[in-house]
Design a protein around this motif. Structure first.
Motif, PDB file in Angstrom:
ATOM      1  N   GLY A   8     -11.354   4.570  12.441  1.00 32.55           N
ATOM      2  CA  GLY A   8     -11.575   4.107  11.102  1.00 32.55           C
ATOM      3  C   GLY A   8     -10.670   5.075  10.160  1.00 32.55           C
ATOM      4  N   SER A   9     -10.453   6.421  10.476  1.00 34.94           N
ATOM      5  CA  SER A   9      -9.707   7.176   9.503  1.00 34.94           C
ATOM      6  C   SER A   9      -8.124   7.105   9.518  1.00 34.94           C
ATOM      7  N   PHE A  10      -7.865   6.273  10.631  1.00 31.86           N
ATOM      8  CA  PHE A  10      -6.443   5.826  10.808  1.00 31.86           C
ATOM      9  C   PHE A  10      -6.156   4.452  10.040  1.00 31.86           C
ATOM     10  N   PHE A  11      -7.073   4.025   8.970  1.00 36.32           N
ATOM     11  CA  PHE A  11      -7.049   2.756   8.436  1.00 36.32           C
ATOM     12  C   PHE A  11      -7.405   2.934   7.057  1.00 36.32           C
ATOM     13  N   SER A  12      -7.437   4.340   6.600  1.00 42.17           N
ATOM     14  CA  SER A  12      -7.827   4.645   5.119  1.00 42.17           C
ATOM     15  C   SER A  12      -6.649   5.062   4.250  1.00 42.17           C
ATOM     16  N   TYR A  13      -7.085   4.840   2.855  1.00 40.41           N
ATOM     17  CA  TYR A  13      -5.989   5.330   1.872  1.00 40.41           C
ATOM     18  C   TYR A  13      -4.677   4.716   2.066  1.00 40.41           C
ATOM     19  N   GLY A  14      -4.605   3.481   2.579  1.00 38.44           N
ATOM     20  CA  GLY A  14      -3.271   2.646   2.758  1.00 38.44           C
ATOM     21  C   GLY A  14      -2.523   2.393   1.339  1.00 38.44           C
ATOM     22  N   GLY A  15      -3.217   2.281   0.391  1.00 36.99           N
ATOM     23  CA  GLY A  15      -2.598   2.008  -0.873  1.00 36.99           C
ATOM     24  C   GLY A  15      -1.671   2.973  -1.463  1.00 36.99           C
ATOM     25  N   VAL A  16      -1.790   4.486  -0.887  1.00 39.35           N
ATOM     26  CA  VAL A  16      -0.909   5.352  -1.211  1.00 39.35           C
ATOM     27  C   VAL A  16       0.672   5.068  -0.780  1.00 39.35           C
ATOM     28  N   GLY A  17       0.683   4.475   0.044  1.00 41.41           N
ATOM     29  CA  GLY A  17       1.963   4.034   0.712  1.00 41.41           C
ATOM     30  C   GLY A  17       2.668   2.869  -0.113  1.00 41.41           C
ATOM     31  N   CYS A  18       2.044   2.389  -0.937  1.00 44.37           N
ATOM     32  CA  CYS A  18       2.737   1.207  -1.990  1.00 44.37           C
ATOM     33  C   CYS A  18       2.699   1.844  -3.314  1.00 44.37           C
ATOM     34  N   LYS A  19       2.004   2.776  -3.820  1.00 46.08           N
ATOM     35  CA  LYS A  19       1.753   3.265  -5.019  1.00 46.08           C
ATOM     36  C   LYS A  19       2.889   3.399  -5.933  1.00 46.08           C
ATOM     37  N   PRO A  20       3.986   4.286  -4.970  1.00 40.83           N
ATOM     38  CA  PRO A  20       5.396   4.352  -5.745  1.00 40.83           C
ATOM     39  C   PRO A  20       6.236   3.180  -5.759  1.00 40.83           C
ATOM     40  N   TRP A  21       6.103   2.120  -5.073  1.00 38.98           N
ATOM     41  CA  TRP A  21       6.658   0.930  -4.800  1.00 38.98           C
ATOM     42  C   TRP A  21       7.228   0.365  -6.133  1.00 38.98           C
ATOM     43  N   PRO A  22       8.637   0.299  -6.321  1.00 43.83           N
ATOM     44  CA  PRO A  22       9.279  -0.157  -7.395  1.00 43.83           C
ATOM     45  C   PRO A  22       9.371  -1.531  -8.042  1.00 43.83           C
ATOM     46  N   ASP A  74       3.526  -8.367  -1.010  1.00 40.60           N
ATOM     47  CA  ASP A  74       2.622  -9.477  -0.690  1.00 40.60           C
ATOM     48  C   ASP A  74       1.116  -8.950  -1.406  1.00 40.60           C
ATOM     49  N   ASP A  75       0.954  -7.792  -0.873  1.00 40.92           N
ATOM     50  CA  ASP A  75      -0.561  -7.182  -1.569  1.00 40.92           C
ATOM     51  C   ASP A  75      -0.469  -5.596  -1.156  1.00 40.92           C
ATOM     52  N   PRO A  76      -0.259  -4.948  -2.239  1.00 37.88           N
ATOM     53  CA  PRO A  76      -0.115  -3.578  -1.967  1.00 37.88           C
ATOM     54  C   PRO A  76      -1.379  -2.847  -1.718  1.00 37.88           C
ATOM     55  N   GLY A  77      -2.475  -3.410  -1.972  1.00 38.76           N
ATOM     56  CA  GLY A  77      -3.535  -2.798  -1.898  1.00 38.76           C
ATOM     57  C   GLY A  77      -4.298  -1.910  -2.725  1.00 38.76           C
ATOM     58  N   SER A  78      -5.558  -1.374  -3.013  1.00 38.96           N
ATOM     59  CA  SER A  78      -5.774  -0.396  -3.913  1.00 38.96           C
ATOM     60  C   SER A  78      -5.205   0.971  -3.805  1.00 38.96           C
ATOM     61  N   SER A  79      -4.667   1.466  -4.836  1.00 38.34           N
ATOM     62  CA  SER A  79      -4.215   2.910  -5.061  1.00 38.34           C
ATOM     63  C   SER A  79      -4.796   3.683  -5.939  1.00 38.34           C
ATOM     64  N   ASP A  80      -6.212   3.309  -6.488  1.00 35.74           N
ATOM     65  CA  ASP A  80      -7.059   4.152  -7.170  1.00 35.74           C
ATOM     66  C   ASP A  80      -7.661   4.992  -6.146  1.00 35.74           C
ATOM     67  N   LEU A  81      -7.755   6.390  -6.549  1.00 34.72           N
ATOM     68  CA  LEU A  81      -8.433   7.222  -5.734  1.00 34.72           C
ATOM     69  C   LEU A  81      -9.755   6.986  -5.398  1.00 34.72           C
ATOM     70  N   ALA A  82     -10.606   6.810  -6.379  1.00 35.56           N
ATOM     71  CA  ALA A  82     -11.809   6.595  -6.149  1.00 35.56           C
ATOM     72  C   ALA A  82     -12.109   5.291  -5.335  1.00 35.56           C
ATOM     73  N   THR A  88      -7.163 -15.611   2.542  1.00 39.26           N
ATOM     74  CA  THR A  88      -8.068 -15.632   1.647  1.00 39.26           C
ATOM     75  C   THR A  88      -8.533 -14.125   1.576  1.00 39.26           C
ATOM     76  N   LEU A  89      -8.110 -13.114   2.565  1.00 38.18           N
ATOM     77  CA  LEU A  89      -8.617 -11.817   2.469  1.00 38.18           C
ATOM     78  C   LEU A  89      -7.438 -10.874   1.745  1.00 38.18           C
ATOM     79  N   SER A  90      -8.018  -9.968   1.085  1.00 33.65           N
ATOM     80  CA  SER A  90      -7.096  -9.019   0.181  1.00 33.65           C
ATOM     81  C   SER A  90      -6.885  -8.017   1.352  1.00 33.65           C
ATOM     82  N   SER A  91      -5.744  -7.110   1.021  1.00 37.68           N
ATOM     83  CA  SER A  91      -5.249  -6.091   1.884  1.00 37.68           C
ATOM     84  C   SER A  91      -6.119  -5.258   2.254  1.00 37.68           C
ATOM     85  N   ASP A  92      -7.090  -4.885   1.425  1.00 40.09           N
ATOM     86  CA  ASP A  92      -8.118  -3.937   1.463  1.00 40.09           C
ATOM     87  C   ASP A  92      -9.284  -4.293   2.349  1.00 40.09           C
TER      88      ASP A  92
END
Length: 521
Positions: free
Chosen positions: A422-436, A397-405, A263-267
């Protein structure tokens, strides 16, 4: 699901099998439908179920009724290959191979038990090699234990992306949380995605967890089982709960250890996993400071500050190692620390690694630990494609948020709640932003109404799959029974705890459902 995709880090949910490697580094199927006798080549499997038991989706009957030929591949083991469609939505999409290895029942056989070690990207074939030491004797007597590499993984038709050198560079790089750093991360993520498309083809859009669950239902039928018996660890629990959501009436005896809350989101999972590792690291520091060889001092808060200082320093100036061409970056330092938190038995190795890094300015042990986590060989090659599979599955499955804000807000939250890691778990959505390929629409009922009892095992201080996730999964599944292990580490079954082992073994072999609220320590 993009758990743990940090600016430079892909932190997957590893199975207990990895822990033995860390330690070494630093110091028939139904009566008349079996896999063959001990002296033959292994036999064959083909379904003998009635059409109603088979329950093949329309158009995919040939997959459900295929014959698998098994060949001996070690003492007590046989190996074979299933065929599955590229897409379970299109019977004309072509086929892929799913490799499997079976440890045959050593006593009176009652069925087949499918197992999965986690990841995404973990190899069930590798896991089944450990079956004799990993599973209880009664389970080994009763079941043909079936380990398989999921679609996209290992010996099955796999996801292929970057060459080893570029993969190594990206997995080692720390991307500063600046405009320049994030731009570099986006560029590398695009290179990764483009390489996956070029080298994998159409399968890349069909390695999602639901497709794996559908593969397992096909395997169930080919193995001659009206119900699926299953043991899943870590991400393997997500495969199991997804299977239950899609095929509740096909659920047999299912155990999910190190659970993920569907029930949890990727974020949300990224934030909570960061807190899980922060808490596990605090417990390590508390224990470390009671010993004479600990490089940390001054109490838990002071010890955590020393580790954070190590991370921060390597972000600016990587530590030298015994390999002059491979300094210890912040990303690699984190991997080296994180991998030892999966089991309390590995804490002594973390002490040795931190002592070398903090007292001597040498990152060699942490580098070696990080390499074990990433399945990197000493020659720069990789023994698995777990990093490729992890990203491919997560982005579907769930790419997470890729919006910078949004990512910046999440980064502030995670670093507030987990200031050391914590810094190692941030900005994860960047990895999936270009996924086709787009996120896969989730089907099935998360409550799995009508399923047989499903045993959920949760560990109270599990860093990778926090205990709250086991509680969440137990709440989501109508037929779940939660069993709690009060202790440290990732997953609990057969982790030197006879209480958990007995409860799980009795359920798998005899169908004895544990009492609700059962707790072991």
């Amino acid at each position: 699901m993009t758990l743990g995709l940090a600016p430079s880090t892909v932190l997957s949910r590893r199975s207990p099998r990895l822990l033995a490697v860390v330690g070494a580094l630093v110091v028939a199927l139904l009566a008349g439908c079996g896999l063959g006798g001990a002296d033959d080549d292994g036999g064959t499997s083909s379904s003998t179920l009635s059409p109603s038991q088979l329950a093949a989706p329309q158009g995919f009957e040939t997959y459900y009724t295929q014959t698998v030929t098994w060949k001996k591949c070690g003492d007590g083991f046989v190996c074979g290959t299933f065929r599955a469609p590229v897409s379970w939505q299109d019977a004309s999409s072509g086929s892929i191979s799913l490799a499997a290895k079976v440890h045959r029942a050593t006593g009176t056989r009652i069925g087949s038990l499918l197992i999965n070690p986690g990841g995404p990207g973990g190899s069930g074939i590798d896991l089944v090699d450990s079956a004799p030491s990993m599973l209880g004797k009664s389970v080994l007597d009763a079941y043909d234990v079936v380990g398989f590499d999921p679609r996209g993984v290992g010996q099955s038709t796999e996801v292929t992306c970057l060459d080893d050198a570029e993969k190594d560079r990206q997995l080692s790089t720390w991307y500063p949380e600046t405009a320049v750093g994030l731009a570099a991360m986006e560029k590398d993520a695009k290179q990764w995605a483009d390489a996956c498309v070029k080298n994998t083809g159409d399968l890349l859009g069909h390695v999602d967890t639901q497709s794996v669950a559908r593969d397992m239902d096909m395997m169930r039928a080919v193995l001659g089982q009206a119900k699926l018996d299953y043991l899943g660890y870590s991400y393997g629990t997500q495969i199991g709960s997804t299977y239950a959501a899609l095929f509740p009436s096909h659920v047999g005896r299912m155990v999910l250890d190190g659970a993920i809350d569907p029930t949890l989101s990727s974020d949300e999972t990224s934030v909570q996993q960061a807190v899980g590792f922060e808490n596990a690291l605090r417990d390590y520091v508390k224990d470390c400071e009671t010993g004479s060889s600990c490089p940390l001092s001054g109490g838990v808060d002071a010890g955590m500050a020393q580790i954070k200082r190590l991370f921060d320093e390597t972000k600016v100036r990587p530590l030298p190692t015994s390999d002059a061409d491979r300094p210890l970056t912040a990303t690699l330092a984190f991997y080296g620390v994180a991998v030892t938190l999966y089991s309390q038995s590995s804490w002594s190795y973390l002490t040795a690694a931190l002592s070398q890094a903090i007292d001597k300015g040498d990152g060699t042990i942490l580098l070696n630990l990080a390499d074990q986590y990433n399945d990197r060989n000493s020659d720069g090659s990789f023994s698995t494609n777990s990093s490729e599979a992890f990203r491919a599955v997560g982005c579907l499955d769930d790419p997470g948020s890729s919006d910078l804000a949004t990512m910046t807000k999440l980064a502030d939250q995670v670093e507030s709640e987990a200031p050391t890691v914590g810094s190692f778990f941030s900005y994860g959505g960047v990895g999936c932003k270009p996924w086709p390929y787009p996120q896969v629409k989730q089907e099935g009922d998360v409550h799995a109404k009508g399923a047989a009892p499903i045993v959920i095992v949760g560990t109270t201080n599990d860093p990778a799959t926090p205990y709250a996730w086991a509680q969440g999964l137990a709440k989501a599944l109508d037929s779940a029974v939660l069993v709690t292990y009060e202790g440290e580490g990732h997953t609990a079954y057969r982790r030197d705890n006879t209480c958990i082992a007995d409860l799980v073994d009795d359920y798998l072999v005899d169908g004895k459902v544990p009492a609700e609220g059962s707790t072991c320590s």
